[in-house]
Design an enzyme around this catalytic site. Structure first.
Site, PDB file in Angstrom:
ATOM      1  N   HIS A 166      -3.954 -11.038  -4.001  1.00  0.00           N
ATOM      2  CA  HIS A 166      -3.698  -9.608  -3.809  1.00  0.00           C
ATOM      3  C   HIS A 166      -4.985  -8.897  -3.374  1.00  0.00           C
ATOM      4  O   HIS A 166      -4.997  -8.157  -2.389  1.00  0.00           O
ATOM      5  CB  HIS A 166      -3.164  -9.021  -5.117  1.00  0.00           C
ATOM      6  CG  HIS A 166      -2.863  -7.559  -5.056  1.00  0.00           C
ATOM      7  ND1 HIS A 166      -1.577  -7.076  -4.985  1.00  0.00           N
ATOM      8  CD2 HIS A 166      -3.674  -6.467  -5.069  1.00  0.00           C
ATOM      9  CE1 HIS A 166      -1.624  -5.747  -4.952  1.00  0.00           C
ATOM     10  NE2 HIS A 166      -2.883  -5.357  -5.007  1.00  0.00           N
ATOM     11  N   GLU A 167      -6.075  -9.137  -4.099  1.00  0.00           N
ATOM     12  CA  GLU A 167      -7.333  -8.446  -3.796  1.00  0.00           C
ATOM     13  C   GLU A 167      -7.954  -8.939  -2.491  1.00  0.00           C
ATOM     14  O   GLU A 167      -8.517  -8.151  -1.728  1.00  0.00           O
ATOM     15  CB  GLU A 167      -8.324  -8.588  -4.951  1.00  0.00           C
ATOM     16  CG  GLU A 167      -7.810  -8.086  -6.289  1.00  0.00           C
ATOM     17  CD  GLU A 167      -7.208  -6.687  -6.285  1.00  0.00           C
ATOM     18  OE1 GLU A 167      -7.550  -5.867  -5.401  1.00  0.00           O
ATOM     19  OE2 GLU A 167      -6.365  -6.406  -7.159  1.00  0.00           O
ATOM     20  N   CYS A 213       0.415  -1.741  -6.957  1.00  0.00           N
ATOM     21  CA  CYS A 213      -0.982  -1.550  -6.582  1.00  0.00           C
ATOM     22  C   CYS A 213      -1.380  -0.103  -6.845  1.00  0.00           C
ATOM     23  O   CYS A 213      -0.600   0.821  -6.547  1.00  0.00           O
ATOM     24  CB  CYS A 213      -1.176  -1.893  -5.109  1.00  0.00           C
ATOM     25  SG  CYS A 213      -2.887  -1.753  -4.558  1.00  0.00           S
ATOM     26  N   HIS A 218      -6.469  -7.190   0.376  1.00  0.00           N
ATOM     27  CA  HIS A 218      -7.113  -5.891   0.619  1.00  0.00           C
ATOM     28  C   HIS A 218      -8.366  -6.054   1.486  1.00  0.00           C
ATOM     29  O   HIS A 218      -8.586  -5.256   2.403  1.00  0.00           O
ATOM     30  CB  HIS A 218      -7.484  -5.210  -0.699  1.00  0.00           C
ATOM     31  CG  HIS A 218      -6.322  -4.692  -1.476  1.00  0.00           C
ATOM     32  ND1 HIS A 218      -5.103  -4.374  -0.937  1.00  0.00           N
ATOM     33  CD2 HIS A 218      -6.214  -4.411  -2.807  1.00  0.00           C
ATOM     34  CE1 HIS A 218      -4.302  -3.928  -1.866  1.00  0.00           C
ATOM     35  NE2 HIS A 218      -4.941  -3.944  -3.024  1.00  0.00           N
TER      36      HIS A 218
END
Length: 136
Positions: free
Chosen positions: A126-127, A84, A130
């Site tokens: 993954h995003e 990342c 966040h």
């Protein structure tokens, strides 16, 4: 405008719902993703310091934006490693799902539900992590 990437676990907090008023962030997010394409395939708004639920990514050469993404179904878990831009050091181990169904709003703020698989599903997970305040 290309923005500086925010780094470190401490800065990731759960993001607030994005609205039509946050459209300018899309431009900054996409500009920053394009500037980092040699080592990045997706970004969440909090990676550029904006605490809104917005992500962008590249899938099969196409750019996609999601406002308020929510993974509503997942299947076929597997273990992998991811890096990342917001983390120093190498890739870290994480659990992902091969197939996901996502509810989100498009750039016109219309609600969409779509199924994604394989690497695109991994990017979205993954995003979206966040957006939920999770940094691998």
């Amino acid at each position: 405008m290309i923005k500086k990437i925010v780094r470190g676990q401490h800065i990731f907090k759960k993001a607030e719902k994005a609205s039509e008023a946050d459209r300018q962030v899309v431009t900054d997010l996409m500009d920053t993703l394009r500037a980092n394409l040699d080592h990045c395939v997706g970004m969440a708004a909090n990676m550029i310091g904006v605490k809104k639920r917005m992500i962008c990514f590249v899938s099969d050469g196409e750019y996609m934006i999601m406002f308020n993404p929510e993974i509503i179904k997942q299947s076929d878990p597997y273990d992998t490693e991811e890096g990342c831009l917001s983390l120093l050091g190498g890739p870290r181990k994480c659990k992902r799902y091969k197939k996901i169904k996502v509810k989100y709003q498009n750039e016109d703020m219309q609600v969409r539900i779509k199924t994604f698989s394989d690497f695109t599903a991994q990017i979205i997970q993954h995003e979206t992590d966040h957006c939920n305040g999770i940094l691998i």
